[in-house]
Motif scaffolding. Structure first.
Motif, PDB file in Angstrom:
ATOM      1  N   PHE A 186       0.620  -1.255   0.000  1.00  0.00           N
ATOM      2  CA  PHE A 186      -0.083   0.203   0.142  1.00  0.00           C
ATOM      3  C   PHE A 186       0.818   1.456   0.127  1.00  0.00           C
ATOM      4  N   LEU A 187       1.910   1.047   1.082  1.00  0.00           N
ATOM      5  CA  LEU A 187       2.794   2.686   0.873  1.00  0.00           C
ATOM      6  C   LEU A 187       3.478   2.637  -0.325  1.00  0.00           C
ATOM      7  N   ARG A 188       4.189   1.738  -0.876  1.00  0.00           N
ATOM      8  CA  ARG A 188       4.796   1.827  -2.154  1.00  0.00           C
ATOM      9  C   ARG A 188       3.860   2.393  -3.175  1.00  0.00           C
ATOM     10  N   ALA A 189       2.704   1.881  -3.483  1.00  0.00           N
ATOM     11  CA  ALA A 189       1.826   2.340  -4.558  1.00  0.00           C
ATOM     12  C   ALA A 189       1.389   3.771  -4.285  1.00  0.00           C
ATOM     13  N   ALA A 190       1.072   3.947  -2.917  1.00  0.00           N
ATOM     14  CA  ALA A 190       0.574   5.209  -2.658  1.00  0.00           C
ATOM     15  C   ALA A 190       1.593   6.178  -3.053  1.00  0.00           C
ATOM     16  N   ALA A 191       2.894   6.024  -2.724  1.00  0.00           N
ATOM     17  CA  ALA A 191       3.969   7.079  -2.879  1.00  0.00           C
ATOM     18  C   ALA A 191       4.313   7.451  -4.324  1.00  0.00           C
ATOM     19  N   GLU A 192       3.624   6.337  -5.299  1.00  0.00           N
ATOM     20  CA  GLU A 192       4.035   6.620  -6.722  1.00  0.00           C
ATOM     21  C   GLU A 192       2.989   7.687  -7.367  1.00  0.00           C
ATOM     22  N   ILE A 193       1.802   8.142  -6.554  1.00  0.00           N
ATOM     23  CA  ILE A 193       0.998   8.814  -7.249  1.00  0.00           C
ATOM     24  C   ILE A 193       0.501  10.043  -6.397  1.00  0.00           C
ATOM     25  N   PHE A 194       0.979   9.777  -5.071  1.00  0.00           N
ATOM     26  CA  PHE A 194       0.509  10.852  -3.830  1.00  0.00           C
ATOM     27  C   PHE A 194       1.828  11.359  -3.097  1.00  0.00           C
ATOM     28  N   GLU A 195       1.921  12.528  -2.730  1.00  0.00           N
ATOM     29  CA  GLU A 195       2.869  12.786  -1.762  1.00  0.00           C
ATOM     30  C   GLU A 195       2.333  12.364  -0.391  1.00  0.00           C
ATOM     31  N   VAL A 196       3.173  11.378   0.122  1.00  0.00           N
ATOM     32  CA  VAL A 196       2.650  10.726   1.431  1.00  0.00           C
ATOM     33  C   VAL A 196       3.287  11.417   2.531  1.00  0.00           C
ATOM     34  N   VAL A 197       2.117  12.023   3.428  1.00  0.00           N
ATOM     35  CA  VAL A 197       2.812  12.506   4.765  1.00  0.00           C
ATOM     36  C   VAL A 197       1.943  11.586   5.929  1.00  0.00           C
ATOM     37  N   VAL A 198       2.945  11.222   6.856  1.00  0.00           N
ATOM     38  CA  VAL A 198       2.099  10.682   7.988  1.00  0.00           C
ATOM     39  C   VAL A 198       1.949  11.805   8.941  1.00  0.00           C
ATOM     40  N   PHE A 199       0.520  11.611   9.560  1.00  0.00           N
ATOM     41  CA  PHE A 199       0.008  12.659  10.534  1.00  0.00           C
ATOM     42  C   PHE A 199      -0.816  11.936  11.498  1.00  0.00           C
ATOM     43  N   THR A 200       0.178  11.644  12.737  1.00  0.00           N
ATOM     44  CA  THR A 200      -0.268  10.992  13.727  1.00  0.00           C
ATOM     45  C   THR A 200      -0.271  11.931  15.088  1.00  0.00           C
ATOM     46  N   ALA A 201      -1.184  11.232  15.988  1.00  0.00           N
ATOM     47  CA  ALA A 201      -1.321  11.920  17.415  1.00  0.00           C
ATOM     48  C   ALA A 201      -0.229  11.206  18.338  1.00  0.00           C
ATOM     49  N   GLY A 202       0.510  10.272  17.623  1.00  0.00           N
ATOM     50  CA  GLY A 202       1.401   9.697  18.541  1.00  0.00           C
ATOM     51  C   GLY A 202       2.731  10.376  19.061  1.00  0.00           C
ATOM     52  N   LEU A 203       3.064  10.137  20.174  1.00  0.00           N
ATOM     53  CA  LEU A 203       4.382  10.955  20.517  1.00  0.00           C
ATOM     54  C   LEU A 203       5.548  10.594  19.206  1.00  0.00           C
ATOM     55  N   GLN A 204       6.483  11.692  19.277  1.00  0.00           N
ATOM     56  CA  GLN A 204       7.448  11.496  18.205  1.00  0.00           C
ATOM     57  C   GLN A 204       8.462  10.478  18.586  1.00  0.00           C
ATOM     58  N   GLU A 205       8.603  10.414  19.876  1.00  0.00           N
ATOM     59  CA  GLU A 205       9.454   9.343  20.543  1.00  0.00           C
ATOM     60  C   GLU A 205       9.341   8.007  20.107  1.00  0.00           C
ATOM     61  N   TYR A 206       7.883   7.644  20.069  1.00  0.00           N
ATOM     62  CA  TYR A 206       7.463   6.313  19.838  1.00  0.00           C
ATOM     63  C   TYR A 206       7.424   6.207  18.355  1.00  0.00           C
ATOM     64  N   ALA A 207       6.485   7.191  17.595  1.00  0.00           N
ATOM     65  CA  ALA A 207       6.186   7.007  16.174  1.00  0.00           C
ATOM     66  C   ALA A 207       7.513   6.982  15.446  1.00  0.00           C
ATOM     67  N   SER A 208       8.437   7.916  15.492  1.00  0.00           N
ATOM     68  CA  SER A 208       9.413   7.847  14.628  1.00  0.00           C
ATOM     69  C   SER A 208      10.097   6.478  14.487  1.00  0.00           C
ATOM     70  N   LEU A 209      10.249   5.884  15.557  1.00  0.00           N
ATOM     71  CA  LEU A 209      10.973   4.561  15.687  1.00  0.00           C
ATOM     72  C   LEU A 209      10.068   3.521  14.800  1.00  0.00           C
ATOM     73  N   VAL A 210       8.774   3.586  14.662  1.00  0.00           N
ATOM     74  CA  VAL A 210       7.664   2.616  13.956  1.00  0.00           C
ATOM     75  C   VAL A 210       7.854   2.907  12.648  1.00  0.00           C
ATOM     76  N   LEU A 211       7.925   4.412  12.156  1.00  0.00           N
ATOM     77  CA  LEU A 211       8.090   5.014  10.831  1.00  0.00           C
ATOM     78  C   LEU A 211       9.385   4.362  10.344  1.00  0.00           C
ATOM     79  N   ASP A 212      10.369   4.437  11.197  1.00  0.00           N
ATOM     80  CA  ASP A 212      11.622   3.995  10.578  1.00  0.00           C
ATOM     81  C   ASP A 212      11.636   2.313   9.908  1.00  0.00           C
ATOM     82  N   ARG A 213      10.891   1.812  10.787  1.00  0.00           N
ATOM     83  CA  ARG A 213      10.626   0.388  10.311  1.00  0.00           C
ATOM     84  C   ARG A 213       9.680  -0.016   9.221  1.00  0.00           C
TER      85      ARG A 213
END
Length: 314
Positions: A186-213
């Motif tokens: 899903f993420l690979r296909a979405a990035a081909e036609i959209f500018e993909v921006v993650v907008f989360t209410a999670g804390l940066q300390e936690y969410a940044s580690l998940v997004l790196d994975r």
């Protein structure tokens, strides 16, 4: 003496049986033929033939109009198909999606803008983004928890894909993360036609580690917005204001499982059922199929509105 000078005019030569005596046309006949010729050439009685140049000039416009109608009809049919697929999930998903739409429809007037936050942690990060990489490119805002993944602390679930261990409040906390089925594709296909921006209410300390994975090479997520970019509604709710990101709302889509998150711009939202641990979940596949069609609309809100109406009707 006989004179040889003829005293009578010589007789007229005799005409053969098949010969016709030439005669000048009478003035009446000439006038009659002229009137007939004028009637034959008159615009009122002559069948006009279209100019070849005009026909060639009008042909592309007619073909383009017919092609545009075909595309619009195809889009409507695809949206209708995706809307039907969206209600074929499990009973739990149908209840969750129905509840989300009911919450959206229950408010006849849009909610008032939340007051400025008094929480310094919430005000720490601006939601404004740099200009998009290319003018006119559409932006896809993605929620993280219960949309792309599900995570929890101890006790660990029976199945998980990876763990992250952020330091929150001076203490390391282990999160067990389960990826939603099909999230990588899903993420690979979405990035081909959209500018993909993650907008989360999670804390940066936690969410940044998940997004790196989820995006180890940094090729999918153009930008990341965390809890600090959300607006505090004053009652404990965190709202994601797309207007504050610097992106045109007619070219923006947000995918989120929480209706409170997109309360300021519900017309830009594609709701999804919350994900916990369903191995047969196909929500992201349906969303991607819809986004393929929505990307062809001049205003993405038109495609979203039509999609929601179909889902609500079904």
């Amino acid at each position: 003496m006989v004179s040889r000078t003829p005293t009578k005019p010589p007789p007229s030569p005799k005409l053969g049986a098949g010969s016709v005596t030439p005669s000048k046309p009478s003035p009446t006949l000439v006038a009659r033929r002229g009137r007939a010729l004028r009637r034959r050439l008159s615009p009122a009685t002559t069948k006009r033939r279209g100019s070849p140049l005009k026909s060639l000039a009008s042909a592309p416009a007619a073909v383009a109009a017919s092609f545009d109608r075909s595309i619009r009809s195809c889009r409507r049919r695809l949206l209708k198909l995706f809307a039907r697929l969206a209600v074929l999930g499990s009973p739990r998903k149908r209840r969750a999606a129905s509840a989300g739409f009911q919450r959206l429809r229950s408010s006849s007037t849009p909610p008032p803008p939340p007051p400025p936050s008094q929480n310094p942690a919430v005000r720490a990060q601006s939601a404004a983004l740099p200009p998009p990489p290319s003018p006119g490119r559409r932006t896809l805002f993605l929620d993280l928890d219960e949309t792309l993944i599900h995570s929890q602390t101890d006790p660990p679930p029976s199945r998980f894909d990876f763990t992250v261990r952020p330091v929150i409040g001076g203490q390391a906390v282990t999160f067990y993360v389960v990826k939603r089925p099909g999230v990588e594709a899903f993420l690979r296909a979405a990035a081909e036609i959209f500018e993909v921006v993650v907008f989360t209410a999670g804390l940066q300390e936690y969410a940044s580690l998940v997004l790196d994975r989820l995006d180890p090479d940094g090729k999918v997520f153009a930008h990341r917005l965390y809890r600090g970019a959300c607006r505090d509604a004053g009652d404990g709710r965190l709202v994601k204001d797309l207007a504050a990101t610097g992106r045109a709302l007619d070219r923006a889509v947000i995918v989120d499982d929480n209706p409170n998150a997109y309360a300021l711009q519900p017309e830009n939202a594609v709701p999804v059922a919350p994900f916990v641990d369903d191995d047969n979940d196909q929500e992201l596949q349906r969303v991607m199929a819809f986004l393929d069609v929505a990307a062809g609309y001049e205003d993405t809100r038109d495609a979203i509105r039509y999609y929601k109406d179909l889902v609500t009707a079904n």
